[in-house]
Design a protein around this motif. Structure first.
Motif, PDB file in Angstrom:
ATOM      1  N   TYR A   8     -17.767  91.308 132.856  1.00  0.00           N
ATOM      2  CA  TYR A   8     -16.731  90.760 132.340  1.00  0.00           C
ATOM      3  C   TYR A   8     -15.442  91.708 132.115  1.00  0.00           C
ATOM      4  CZ  TYR A   8     -19.941  87.055 131.257  1.00  0.00           C
ATOM      5  OH  TYR A   8     -20.713  85.980 131.157  1.00  0.00           O
ATOM      6  N   ARG A   9     -14.199  91.306 132.204  1.00  0.00           N
ATOM      7  CA  ARG A   9     -13.008  92.106 131.968  1.00  0.00           C
ATOM      8  C   ARG A   9     -12.506  91.335 130.767  1.00  0.00           C
ATOM      9  NH1 ARG A   9      -9.567  91.616 136.463  1.00  0.00           N
ATOM     10  NH2 ARG A   9      -8.054  92.644 135.198  1.00  0.00           N
ATOM     11  N   LEU A  10     -11.942  92.264 129.648  1.00  0.00           N
ATOM     12  CA  LEU A  10     -11.157  91.748 128.526  1.00  0.00           C
ATOM     13  C   LEU A  10     -10.111  90.872 128.853  1.00  0.00           C
ATOM     14  CD1 LEU A  10     -10.823  91.765 125.590  1.00  0.00           C
ATOM     15  CD2 LEU A  10      -9.759  93.887 125.598  1.00  0.00           C
ATOM     16  N   ALA A  11      -9.298  91.232 129.894  1.00  0.00           N
ATOM     17  CA  ALA A  11      -8.411  90.495 130.472  1.00  0.00           C
ATOM     18  C   ALA A  11      -8.593  88.900 130.668  1.00  0.00           C
ATOM     19  CB  ALA A  11      -7.392  91.050 131.446  1.00  0.00           C
TER      20      ALA A  11
END
Length: 80
Positions: free
Chosen positions: A50-53
């Motif tokens: 997962y990427r925060l963005a």
């Protein structure tokens, strides 16, 4: 179920039958983890990264709540 190893460039490849791929949720482009365990080759579906963005898509300032004050620090949580 038996499979056959084939050359794929400088590597080796194995085809995964459609029914097995469907059972574990593999599709074209899926990431897998490959490891050797003794004399076995273990292929597992990789955990998603997962990427925060990506997780914050659609968030608005209204969705971000104010912090909550629990009161003064007590015991070992108190920092001097």
């Amino acid at each position: 179920m038996l499979g056959q190893v084939a050359r794929w460039g400088n590597s080796l490849g194995i085809r995964i039958p459609k029914d097995i791929a469907c059972q574990v949720g593999l599709t074209e482009g899926s990431r897998v983890e490959i490891e050797a365990s003794g004399s076995q080759v273990v292929i597992s579906v990789a955990r998603p990264r997962y990427r925060l963005a990506d997780l914050l898509v659609g968030m608005t300032p209204k969705d971000v709540h104010e912090s909550f004050d629990w009161g003064a620090d007590v015991g070992r949580e108190a920092v001097e």
